[in-house]
Design a protein around this motif. Structure first.
Motif, mmCIF file in Angstrom:
data_model
loop_
_atom_site.group_PDB
_atom_site.id
_atom_site.type_symbol
_atom_site.label_atom_id
_atom_site.label_comp_id
_atom_site.label_asym_id
_atom_site.label_seq_id
_atom_site.Cartn_x
_atom_site.Cartn_y
_atom_site.Cartn_z
ATOM 1 N N ARG A 112 -21.336 -7.119 -15.171
ATOM 2 C CA ARG A 112 -20.793 -7.621 -13.907
ATOM 3 C C ARG A 112 -19.275 -7.770 -14.018
ATOM 4 O O ARG A 112 -18.759 -8.243 -15.017
ATOM 5 C CB ARG A 112 -21.393 -8.974 -13.552
ATOM 6 C CG ARG A 112 -22.879 -8.907 -13.294
ATOM 7 C CD ARG A 112 -23.403 -10.256 -12.817
ATOM 8 N NE ARG A 112 -24.828 -10.193 -12.575
ATOM 9 C CZ ARG A 112 -25.374 -9.732 -11.451
ATOM 10 N NH1 ARG A 112 -24.624 -9.295 -10.483
ATOM 11 N NH2 ARG A 112 -26.689 -9.702 -11.314
ATOM 12 N N SER A 131 -24.609 1.371 -16.339
ATOM 13 C CA SER A 131 -25.853 0.811 -15.802
ATOM 14 C C SER A 131 -25.609 -0.543 -15.154
ATOM 15 O O SER A 131 -26.004 -1.580 -15.663
ATOM 16 C CB SER A 131 -26.915 0.701 -16.902
ATOM 17 O OG SER A 131 -26.477 -0.160 -17.925
ATOM 18 N N PHE A 134 -28.755 -3.940 -10.206
ATOM 19 C CA PHE A 134 -29.194 -3.836 -8.817
ATOM 20 C C PHE A 134 -28.454 -2.733 -8.075
ATOM 21 O O PHE A 134 -28.339 -1.632 -8.571
ATOM 22 C CB PHE A 134 -29.102 -5.197 -8.126
ATOM 23 C CG PHE A 134 -29.761 -6.283 -8.923
ATOM 24 C CD1 PHE A 134 -31.139 -6.290 -9.083
ATOM 25 C CD2 PHE A 134 -29.014 -7.251 -9.568
ATOM 26 C CE1 PHE A 134 -31.762 -7.270 -9.845
ATOM 27 C CE2 PHE A 134 -29.631 -8.235 -10.322
ATOM 28 C CZ PHE A 134 -31.003 -8.244 -10.465
ATOM 29 N N ASP A 135 -27.897 -3.024 -6.908
ATOM 30 C CA ASP A 135 -27.227 -1.972 -6.154
ATOM 31 C C ASP A 135 -25.703 -2.098 -6.200
ATOM 32 O O ASP A 135 -25.013 -1.670 -5.296
ATOM 33 C CB ASP A 135 -27.744 -1.926 -4.717
ATOM 34 C CG ASP A 135 -27.806 -3.289 -4.056
ATOM 35 O OD1 ASP A 135 -27.726 -4.298 -4.753
ATOM 36 O OD2 ASP A 135 -27.958 -3.336 -2.823
ATOM 37 N N ILE A 136 -25.185 -2.670 -7.273
ATOM 38 C CA ILE A 136 -23.736 -2.721 -7.488
ATOM 39 C C ILE A 136 -23.318 -1.368 -8.059
ATOM 40 O O ILE A 136 -23.954 -0.868 -8.978
ATOM 41 C CB ILE A 136 -23.367 -3.851 -8.477
ATOM 42 C CG1 ILE A 136 -23.774 -5.199 -7.914
ATOM 43 C CG2 ILE A 136 -21.881 -3.812 -8.799
ATOM 44 C CD1 ILE A 136 -23.644 -6.341 -8.904
ATOM 45 N N PRO A 137 -22.276 -0.750 -7.527
ATOM 46 C CA PRO A 137 -21.860 0.548 -8.080
ATOM 47 C C PRO A 137 -21.246 0.400 -9.473
ATOM 48 O O PRO A 137 -20.754 -0.664 -9.839
ATOM 49 C CB PRO A 137 -20.828 1.062 -7.077
ATOM 50 C CG PRO A 137 -20.415 -0.110 -6.274
ATOM 51 C CD PRO A 137 -21.486 -1.146 -6.367
ATOM 52 N N TYR A 158 -14.507 0.982 -8.391
ATOM 53 C CA TYR A 158 -15.928 1.309 -8.334
ATOM 54 C C TYR A 158 -16.092 2.815 -8.159
ATOM 55 O O TYR A 158 -15.406 3.429 -7.339
ATOM 56 C CB TYR A 158 -16.610 0.557 -7.196
ATOM 57 C CG TYR A 158 -16.622 -0.928 -7.444
ATOM 58 C CD1 TYR A 158 -17.643 -1.512 -8.161
ATOM 59 C CD2 TYR A 158 -15.579 -1.738 -6.993
ATOM 60 C CE1 TYR A 158 -17.659 -2.879 -8.408
ATOM 61 C CE2 TYR A 158 -15.583 -3.095 -7.246
ATOM 62 C CZ TYR A 158 -16.611 -3.660 -7.948
ATOM 63 O OH TYR A 158 -16.617 -5.010 -8.208
ATOM 64 N N GLU A 160 -17.935 6.246 -7.033
ATOM 65 C CA GLU A 160 -18.741 6.676 -5.883
ATOM 66 C C GLU A 160 -20.093 7.162 -6.381
ATOM 67 O O GLU A 160 -20.264 7.520 -7.527
ATOM 68 C CB GLU A 160 -18.019 7.806 -5.138
ATOM 69 C CG GLU A 160 -16.669 7.406 -4.600
ATOM 70 C CD GLU A 160 -16.732 6.301 -3.565
ATOM 71 O OE1 GLU A 160 -17.673 6.289 -2.753
ATOM 72 O OE2 GLU A 160 -15.840 5.461 -3.578
ATOM 73 N N ASP A 161 -21.043 7.184 -5.510
ATOM 74 C CA ASP A 161 -22.380 7.662 -5.845
ATOM 75 C C ASP A 161 -22.412 9.154 -6.163
ATOM 76 O O ASP A 161 -23.415 9.669 -6.653
ATOM 77 C CB ASP A 161 -23.354 7.386 -4.695
ATOM 78 C CG ASP A 161 -23.572 5.897 -4.503
ATOM 79 O OD1 ASP A 161 -23.957 5.516 -3.390
ATOM 80 O OD2 ASP A 161 -23.366 5.141 -5.468
#
Length: 164
Positions: A112, A131, A134-137, A158, A160-161
């Protein structure tokens, strides 16, 4: 001004680290552990980078768990953080950083993002480049060291996906 890319908790995501190196073009890359093998793979794929690293709790290494780097006159403490119990509290890490008199304390382990400037010390956890929870990039940190003004700036970015 020196630009430092700070990575942690890659857990096999070498492509994400390569993406960050290519995007940021840092003078130095610091990998804060979990997994040191990934940092070695990064170095093979980006041989031009200068790389420093420490082991994390998932690494089987006899290397020192905490190191002090001196960059442009600034003292930077690098560690994974598990040895200071950072998942429970950053307090032991803060005590150690103050005891060492560093300018910056870099750590990972929690996956985090965390940053603050407390009593003249910058604390930065870049989150996880490999890794995140949850859904944190996925994320990474940047430090800019300005030797002429003795100023330090920092940021977290962060991914990008779209990173393969």
């Amino acid at each position: 001004m020196k630009k430092i890319l700070v990575l942690s908790d890659s857990h096999g995501e070498v492509n994400a680290m390569v993406y960050a190196v290519k995007a940021e073009k840092p003078d130095l890359v610091i990998h804060l552990g979990d997994c040191m093998r990934d940092a070695e793979k990064l170095k093979k794929r980006c041989p031009e980078i200068h790389l420093e690293q420490v082991p994390g709790n998932c690494d089987m290494s006899m290397d020192p768990a905490t190191r002090i780097l001196i960059e442009d006159g600034f003292q930077i403490m690098i560690c994974h953080g598990h040895e200071y119990g950072v998942k429970m509290s950053p307090l032991r890490l803060r005590y150690r950083a103050e005891e060492l008199g560093v300018d910056v304390a870099l750590f990972g382990h929690t996956h985090r993002v965390f940053y603050e400037n407390l009593n003249g010390i910058i604390y930065l956890n870049p989150g996880s480049v490999g890794s995140p929870p949850f859904d944190i990039p996925a994320s990474y940190g940047i430090l800019w060291l300005d030797e002429s003004t003795q100023k330090i700036k920092y940021d977290v970015k962060y991914l990008e996906d779209t990173v393969d």
